[in-house]
Design a protein around this motif. Structure first.
Motif, short mmCIF file in Angstrom:
data_model
loop_
_atom_site.label_atom_id
_atom_site.label_comp_id
_atom_site.label_asym_id
_atom_site.label_seq_id
_atom_site.Cartn_x
_atom_site.Cartn_y
_atom_site.Cartn_z
N TYR A 51 0.90 -1.32 -0.30
CA TYR A 51 0.15 0.10 -0.01
C TYR A 51 0.95 1.19 -0.05
N GLN A 54 2.29 2.07 -3.35
CA GLN A 54 1.52 2.77 -4.41
C GLN A 54 1.31 4.35 -3.86
N THR A 58 2.52 5.90 -8.11
CA THR A 58 1.34 5.98 -8.52
C THR A 58 0.64 5.14 -9.36
N SER A 59 1.82 4.54 -10.32
CA SER A 59 1.20 3.63 -11.25
C SER A 59 1.24 2.28 -10.71
N SER A 60 -0.10 1.69 -10.36
CA SER A 60 -0.06 0.30 -10.00
C SER A 60 0.69 -0.44 -10.99
N SER A 63 4.28 -0.18 -9.14
CA SER A 63 4.27 -0.33 -7.74
C SER A 63 4.09 -1.73 -7.16
N ILE A 64 3.21 -2.41 -7.96
CA ILE A 64 3.23 -3.91 -7.37
C ILE A 64 4.29 -4.75 -7.36
N VAL A 123 -5.30 -1.94 -1.54
CA VAL A 123 -4.17 -1.81 -2.66
C VAL A 123 -4.74 -2.21 -3.99
N GLU A 124 -4.62 -1.34 -4.96
CA GLU A 124 -4.99 -1.35 -6.34
C GLU A 124 -4.38 -2.24 -7.05
N PRO A 126 -2.73 -3.95 -10.51
CA PRO A 126 -2.48 -3.35 -11.79
C PRO A 126 -3.43 -3.60 -13.03
#
Length: 294
Positions: A51, A54, A58-60, A63-64, A123-124, A126
């Motif tokens: 989290y 991210q 900001t780009s999921s 980031s993941i 958690v978004e 991608p």
């Protein structure tokens, strides 16, 4: 046939998540004899690291992937701190490690509550995990496929590290006979610390995968710690191949039972099934072979 496919696929993904949670315990409990009840909170730490990653990236889509090594290192450092500060004084006293790490787990939960909202944070996923693939007419979420691939990669890396690296050979020597390993020049204290770091780091990776499926909250570690311990015990303490089979079997059982009953009842039925299995085979699926004369 169509009714059997969804629980099988979902159960395989759940088994992969349990395997990720249990791989670290296979090292710390199976290889070192430490009952670490704070292992679930290391999973929680990995989820919160995903989290926070991210928030910075900001780009999921990026980031993941960045969160995976960060979670490994972050949770690994937590485990290393626990080993240096407490566990190193309690080797060969598993019940003491259980009691102490329960307290550590409660402390980590309270720290998480002070930092993050009680209801958890999202958690978004991608974009490349947002869809589904068609498997015999069932739309299988890509997030579950990602969990299986991630578990397979972690398993292969860990197995290769233990089998082919010189450090893996030192771990096996320390586990089989610590005193003899020390007389052979192996620094067992360093072995203990690095093993605990790797085992805790794998919990962090499991936390990233869990955050994509169920989100994050301060209590999420308790959801995985008991099933992970059961997987390690049912597979055979310290036996990675047994852990793989037990994780998959428990995931399938939970998924099929949940398809017939409620989620909580499915957990009860699956755990009863494991307890019955352990009554007939208390040593688990596999045991360590020795060269003893008896």
């Amino acid at each position: 046939m169509d009714a059997l496919i969804p629980p099988l696929l979902n159960g395989t993904a759940l088994g992969a998540l349990l395997l990720l949670a249990a791989l670290g315990l296979t090292l710390t409990f199976g290889q070192m004899g430490v009952i670490n009840m704070a292992h679930g909170e290391f999973i929680m730490a990995g989820a919160f690291i995903a989290y926070m990653t991210q928030l910075v990236v900001t780009s999921s889509n990026v980031s993941i992937l960045l969160a995976l090594p960060l979670a490994f290192v972050g949770a690994g450092l937590l485990g290393l701190l626990l080993e240096i500060g407490i566990i190193q004084w309690m080797y060969r006293r598993p019940l003491d490690t259980l009691l102490v790490t329960v307290g550590v787990a409660l402390i980590l939960q309270q720290i998480a509550l002070q930092i993050f909202p009680a209801q958890g944070v999202p958690v978004e996923a991608p974009d490349w995990l947002a869809g589904q693939i068609n498997v015999f007419g069932y739309a299988w979420p890509l997030r579950q496929v990602f969990t299986i691939v991630l578990a397979a990669l972690c398993l292969a890396a860990l197995a290769a590290w233990l089998k082919y690296s010189s450090f893996g050979r030192r771990i096996r020597a320390t586990v089989q006979n610590r005193d003899l390993a020390e007389t052979s020049g192996i620094r067992t204290r360093n072995i203990d610390r690095i093993t605990f770091f790797v085992g805790s780091g794998l919990a962090g990776v499991a936390g990233v995968a869990a955050s994509l499926i169920g989100g994050t909250n301060s209590q999420m570690g308790t959801q995985y710690i008991i099933p992970a311990f059961l997987v390690v015990v049912a597979g055979g303490v310290g036996q990675i191949k047994g852990t793989v089979i037990a994780a998959w079997a428990l995931g399938i059982a939970l998924s099929y039972f949940a398809d017939w009953t409620t989620g909580s009842m499915a957990q009860v039925l699956a755990f009863v099934l494991l307890v019955v299995f352990l009554q007939f085979r208390p040593q688990g699926l596999f045991t360590v072979r020795t060269r003893g004369l008896t």
